[in-house]
Write a protein that holds these residues in place. Structure first.
Motif, PDB file in Angstrom:
ATOM      1  N   ARG A  64     -47.993 -35.062 -60.411  1.00  0.00           N
ATOM      2  CA  ARG A  64     -49.059 -35.923 -59.808  1.00  0.00           C
ATOM      3  C   ARG A  64     -48.645 -37.396 -60.069  1.00  0.00           C
ATOM      4  N   GLU A  65     -48.386 -37.640 -61.451  1.00  0.00           N
ATOM      5  CA  GLU A  65     -47.971 -38.958 -61.628  1.00  0.00           C
ATOM      6  C   GLU A  65     -46.680 -39.386 -60.849  1.00  0.00           C
ATOM      7  N   ILE A  66     -45.701 -38.488 -61.144  1.00  0.00           N
ATOM      8  CA  ILE A  66     -44.434 -38.884 -60.528  1.00  0.00           C
ATOM      9  C   ILE A  66     -44.446 -39.102 -58.774  1.00  0.00           C
ATOM     10  N   SER A  67     -45.330 -38.323 -58.279  1.00  0.00           N
ATOM     11  CA  SER A  67     -45.556 -38.371 -56.973  1.00  0.00           C
ATOM     12  C   SER A  67     -46.177 -39.586 -56.528  1.00  0.00           C
ATOM     13  N   TYR A  68     -47.153 -40.032 -57.374  1.00  0.00           N
ATOM     14  CA  TYR A  68     -47.707 -41.209 -56.880  1.00  0.00           C
ATOM     15  C   TYR A  68     -46.606 -42.558 -56.978  1.00  0.00           C
ATOM     16  N   LEU A  69     -45.947 -42.614 -58.269  1.00  0.00           N
ATOM     17  CA  LEU A  69     -44.862 -43.559 -58.584  1.00  0.00           C
ATOM     18  C   LEU A  69     -44.079 -43.640 -57.186  1.00  0.00           C
ATOM     19  N   TYR A  70     -43.515 -42.192 -57.067  1.00  0.00           N
ATOM     20  CA  TYR A  70     -42.629 -42.083 -55.961  1.00  0.00           C
ATOM     21  C   TYR A  70     -42.952 -42.593 -54.732  1.00  0.00           C
ATOM     22  N   ALA A  71     -44.007 -42.252 -54.419  1.00  0.00           N
ATOM     23  CA  ALA A  71     -44.685 -42.735 -52.972  1.00  0.00           C
ATOM     24  C   ALA A  71     -44.539 -44.496 -53.061  1.00  0.00           C
ATOM     25  N   ARG A  72     -44.916 -45.101 -54.101  1.00  0.00           N
ATOM     26  CA  ARG A  72     -44.953 -46.555 -54.421  1.00  0.00           C
ATOM     27  C   ARG A  72     -43.533 -46.925 -54.628  1.00  0.00           C
ATOM     28  N   LYS A  73     -42.448 -46.031 -54.566  1.00  0.00           N
ATOM     29  CA  LYS A  73     -41.280 -46.488 -55.020  1.00  0.00           C
ATOM     30  C   LYS A  73     -41.205 -47.273 -56.504  1.00  0.00           C
ATOM     31  N   GLU A  74     -41.760 -46.661 -57.464  1.00  0.00           N
ATOM     32  CA  GLU A  74     -41.924 -47.198 -58.780  1.00  0.00           C
ATOM     33  C   GLU A  74     -41.593 -46.156 -59.870  1.00  0.00           C
ATOM     34  N   VAL A  75     -40.712 -45.005 -59.578  1.00  0.00           N
ATOM     35  CA  VAL A  75     -40.272 -44.231 -60.633  1.00  0.00           C
ATOM     36  C   VAL A  75     -38.871 -44.915 -61.347  1.00  0.00           C
ATOM     37  N   ASN A  76     -39.006 -44.760 -62.623  1.00  0.00           N
ATOM     38  CA  ASN A  76     -37.838 -45.218 -63.424  1.00  0.00           C
ATOM     39  C   ASN A  76     -37.460 -44.538 -64.481  1.00  0.00           C
ATOM     40  N   LYS A  77     -36.398 -44.742 -65.246  1.00  0.00           N
ATOM     41  CA  LYS A  77     -35.712 -43.727 -66.329  1.00  0.00           C
ATOM     42  C   LYS A  77     -36.870 -43.784 -67.448  1.00  0.00           C
ATOM     43  N   SER A  78     -37.266 -45.029 -67.692  1.00  0.00           N
ATOM     44  CA  SER A  78     -38.153 -44.859 -69.058  1.00  0.00           C
ATOM     45  C   SER A  78     -39.354 -44.007 -68.741  1.00  0.00           C
ATOM     46  N   ILE A  79     -40.101 -43.928 -67.793  1.00  0.00           N
ATOM     47  CA  ILE A  79     -41.327 -42.889 -67.536  1.00  0.00           C
ATOM     48  C   ILE A  79     -40.492 -41.470 -67.569  1.00  0.00           C
ATOM     49  N   SER A 261     -50.662 -35.574 -53.590  1.00  0.00           N
ATOM     50  CA  SER A 261     -50.507 -36.799 -54.434  1.00  0.00           C
ATOM     51  C   SER A 261     -49.705 -37.833 -53.616  1.00  0.00           C
ATOM     52  N   PHE A 262     -48.653 -37.578 -52.938  1.00  0.00           N
ATOM     53  CA  PHE A 262     -47.944 -38.682 -52.342  1.00  0.00           C
ATOM     54  C   PHE A 262     -48.672 -39.147 -51.116  1.00  0.00           C
ATOM     55  N   TYR A 263     -49.460 -38.374 -50.177  1.00  0.00           N
ATOM     56  CA  TYR A 263     -50.104 -38.923 -49.330  1.00  0.00           C
ATOM     57  C   TYR A 263     -51.248 -39.654 -49.715  1.00  0.00           C
ATOM     58  N   LYS A 264     -51.762 -39.159 -50.906  1.00  0.00           N
ATOM     59  CA  LYS A 264     -53.199 -39.875 -51.372  1.00  0.00           C
ATOM     60  C   LYS A 264     -52.618 -41.250 -51.885  1.00  0.00           C
ATOM     61  N   ALA A 265     -51.626 -41.358 -52.528  1.00  0.00           N
ATOM     62  CA  ALA A 265     -51.123 -42.682 -52.760  1.00  0.00           C
ATOM     63  C   ALA A 265     -50.955 -43.856 -51.671  1.00  0.00           C
ATOM     64  N   LEU A 266     -50.568 -43.031 -50.550  1.00  0.00           N
ATOM     65  CA  LEU A 266     -50.469 -43.908 -49.441  1.00  0.00           C
ATOM     66  C   LEU A 266     -51.936 -44.033 -48.644  1.00  0.00           C
ATOM     67  N   GLY A 267     -53.026 -43.917 -49.255  1.00  0.00           N
ATOM     68  CA  GLY A 267     -54.093 -43.877 -48.261  1.00  0.00           C
ATOM     69  C   GLY A 267     -54.658 -42.787 -47.572  1.00  0.00           C
ATOM     70  N   LYS A 268     -54.196 -41.445 -47.592  1.00  0.00           N
ATOM     71  CA  LYS A 268     -54.696 -40.675 -46.584  1.00  0.00           C
ATOM     72  C   LYS A 268     -55.793 -39.983 -47.041  1.00  0.00           C
ATOM     73  N   ASP A 269     -56.436 -39.164 -46.365  1.00  0.00           N
ATOM     74  CA  ASP A 269     -57.900 -38.492 -46.323  1.00  0.00           C
ATOM     75  C   ASP A 269     -57.532 -37.135 -47.059  1.00  0.00           C
ATOM     76  N   ALA A 337     -56.666 -36.114 -56.144  1.00  0.00           N
ATOM     77  CA  ALA A 337     -57.863 -37.042 -55.803  1.00  0.00           C
ATOM     78  C   ALA A 337     -58.078 -37.840 -57.316  1.00  0.00           C
ATOM     79  N   LYS A 338     -57.787 -37.266 -58.436  1.00  0.00           N
ATOM     80  CA  LYS A 338     -57.951 -37.617 -59.922  1.00  0.00           C
ATOM     81  C   LYS A 338     -59.359 -37.702 -60.056  1.00  0.00           C
TER      82      LYS A 338
END
Length: 469
Positions: A64-79, A261-269, A337-338
Motif C-alpha cells: 500500500r505504501e509503495i503504491s501510494y508513493l508510486y502513484a505520486r512518483k515519490e518512490v526512492n531507494k531510501s524508503i 491503493s494506486f487509484y485511491k492516491a489519485l482520488g478515485k472512489d 482506504a487506510k
C-alpha cells in the motif's frame, strides 16, 4: 496500473504452480507415501509460520505504501532500503527452530530467503512490476516442484530442502536485480523509527496474522498432534487440491490492493471500485466452486487413490476457502482506504480460538473431517465480519445487485455439500448466468470501464459480459 493485465501476469504464476505441483504430487503419490508427504507438509507449514510470526511489517502495508508513493512518483531507494532491512532484523527469531529435528534446522536459510523474497515481491508489485514478479515466480515454482522431484525419487527430505533453498537464492537474486534496475542499487538500511512507525500501523494485521495462523493452520497442527503424519499427509493433500480454485482467484485478487491503493492516491472512489470488483469476483467464485468440485474428485480418484479417504474433506475445504473469496476481497479496499485495522485483531483471536477448540473437540471423534468443519465455521464468521466492517466504514455500500449476490453465496455452498450428481452442476451454472442477466448485475457503463483495461487479445470478455448482462 492496469488490473486486468496485472491479473493475467499473476495468473501465469498460479497456472505454473497448479501444473508443476500436480505433476509433482502424481509422482510423489506413485513412489512415496503419506508419511513422506507429511514431512513436506511440515516444511510448508513452516512457511506459514514464517509469514505469520516473522513478517513484522505485513506485506499489505508495504504494498500500500509503495503504491501510494508510486502513484505520486515519490518512490526512492531510501524508503525501499528501510523496508528491505526488517527481514535481516528477524534472523535471530529463526534460531528458535534449532530446537526442532535436523531437517527443520536445515530449512532455516530457506525460510529466511522466503521472508526476504516476500518483502521484495510486496515492493515490486507496489511499483506495478507484475511482469518481473511473474518471471521470478514462475522460475521459482519450476525449481520448487519440478527439480525437487529428484529428492522424492531418492526419498531424501534433506535434498528436498536444499533444492528449495536454491530456488530461494535464485528468486531473491532476480527480484533484487529487477528492483535495482528500476530504482538503482538498493541496500538494506535499518531505520528503527521508520520501521516502528509502520510496525505500529500494521500491528493489527500482524497480530491478526498470528491468530490467523491458528485459524488457518490449527486444524493441521491438531491433526499432526492427535493423528500423526500419515493423516496429516492425507488432510494436507486434500487441503492443497481444495486450495487450487482459491489460488487461481487469488491471482486475480492479488492486484486489488496495489490497484486500489494506486487509484485511491489519485482520488478515485473506493466504493465504486469495491462494488464492481465484488460483483465480478462473485461470478468467478460461483463458477469456480461449481466446476472445481467434480474435477477435483476425478483427479483424486484417478491419480491419487491413496488419498481417497480425504474426498469429503476436500469438498468442505474447497467450499470454505473459495466461497468467501469475493467478500474477503473487500479487505483490500479497507486497507487501501487506510481505515482502522484493529477490529481485525478481534476477529482473528476469535477465529483462532474457535479452530483450536473445535479441532480438539471434533478430530478425536470424527477424524480429519473435524478439521474441515472447523475451517468452514471460521470462513463463515470471517466473511460476515469483513462484510459488516466494510459496510460500516463505507468502503462497500451494498445495493440491490450486491444483496442478490450475497444471498446466493451461502446457498451455493450448501448446495455443493448436499447435491452430488454432476448434471445438477450444469443446471446451477445456468441459474447463476440467468440471475446475472435478469437483474443486470453488471451494467453497460461498467462493461465499458472494463473494456478500457482489456488487452486486445481479451476483447471477447466484454462480449461475454454483454451476453449475460
Amino acid at each position: 496500473m492496469n488490473p486486468i493485465k496485472n491479473a493475467l501476469k499473476s495468473l501465469s504464476v498460479t497456472t505454473t504452480n497448479v501444473i508443476v505441483a500436480l505433476i509433482f504430487f502424481i509422482i510423489t503419490a506413485k513412489i512415496s507415501n503419506p508419511a513422506f508427504f507429511g514431512k513436506v507438509a511440515i516444511i510448508q507449514l513452516l512457511e506459514v509460520v514464517t509469514s505469520a510470526f516473522f513478517y513484522f511489517i505485513p506485506g499489505a502495508i508495504i504494498t500500500r505504501e509503495i503504491s501510494y508513493l508510486y502513484a505520486r512518483k515519490e518512490v526512492n531507494k531510501s524508503i525501499i532500503g528501510k523496508f528491505l532491512s526488517f527481514p535481516f532484523l528477524a534472523i535471530p527469531f529463526f534460531l528458535i527452530l534449532l530446537i526442532f529435528p535436523n531437517y527443520v534446522k536445515l530449512a532455516i536459510p530457506y525460510l529466511f530467503l522466503y521472508l526476504l523474497n516476500n518483502v521484495l515481491t510486496a515492493i515490486i508489485i507496489g511499483m506495478d512490476m507484475f511482469t518481473e514478479s511473474a518471471i521470478t515466480g514462475n522460475l521459482f515454482l519450476i525449481i520448487r516442484w519440478g527439480i525437487s522431484i529428484i529428492a522424492v525419487l531418492l526419498h531424501n527430505i534433506y535434498l528436498f530442502i536444499e533444492i528449495w533453498t536454491l530456488g530461494g537464492i535464485i528468486s531473491v537474486s532476480m527480484n533484487y536485480a529487477f528492483l535495482s534496475r528500476k530504482v538503482g542499487l538498493v541496500f538494506p538500511s535499518p531505520d528503527f523509527a521508520f520501521l516502528f512507525k509502520h510496525f505500529r500501523e500494521g500491528l493489527p494485521l500482524y497480530l491478526s496474522s498470528l491468530s490467523g495462523f491458528f485459524s488457518s493452520q490449527g486444524d493441521r497442527v491438531t491433526t499432526a498432534y492427535l493423528l500423526g503424519s500419515y493423516y496429516l499427509g492425507i488432510y494436507q493433500f486434500s487441503a492443497l487440491v481444495a486450495g487450487v480454485p482459491s489460488m487461481i482467484l487469488g491471482a486475480l485478487g492479488n492486484v486489488l490492493l496495489p490497484t486500489a491503493s494506486f487509484y485511491k492516491a489519485l482520488g478515485k472512489d473506493e466504493k465504486k471500485m469495491s462494488s464492481l470488483s465484488f460483483r465480478l469476483l462473485s461470478l468467478l467464485t460461483f463458477l469456480a466452486v461449481i466446476i472445481s468440485i467434480p474435477i477435483g474428485e476425478i483427479v483424486i480418484n484417478r491419480f491419487f487413490p491413496a488419498y481417497k479417504a480425504g474426498l469429503e474433506v476436500f469438498i468442505i475445504l474447497l467450499i470454505s476457502t473459495t466461497i468467501p473469496f469475493s467478500i474477503g476481497s473487500l479487505t483490500n479496499f479497507i486497507i487501501a482506504a487506510k481505515k482502522d485495522l484493529r477490529p481485525f485483531l478481534i476477529l482473528s483471536v476469535l477465529n483462532g480460538s474457535l479452530v483450536v477448540l473445535t479441532s480438539y473437540l471434533l478430530i478425536p471423534k470424527i477424524g480429519i473431517m473435524g478439521g474441515a468443519i472447523s475451517q468452514i465455521i471460521v470462513a463463515t464468521i470471517s466473511s460476515l465480519f469483513v462484510l459488516f466492517y466494510a459496510i460500516r466504514t463505507s468502503v462497500f455500500i451494498p445495493a440491490k445487485k450486491e444483496l442478490i449476490l450475497l444471498s446466493i453465496t451461502p446457498l451455493i455452498g450448501a448446495y455443493e455439500i448436499i447435491v452430488d450428481p454432476v448434471f445438477m452442476d450444469f443446471l446451477i451454472v445456468v441459474v447463476i448466468i440467468s440471475v446475472f442477466k435478469l437483474f443486470k448485475i453488471i451494467s453497460e457503463d461498467e462493461i465499458r470501464i472494463i473494456e478500457g483495461f482489456l488487452p486486445r487479445g481479451l476483447k471477447f470478455v466484454s462480449t461475454i459480459l454483454r451476453a449475460i448482462s
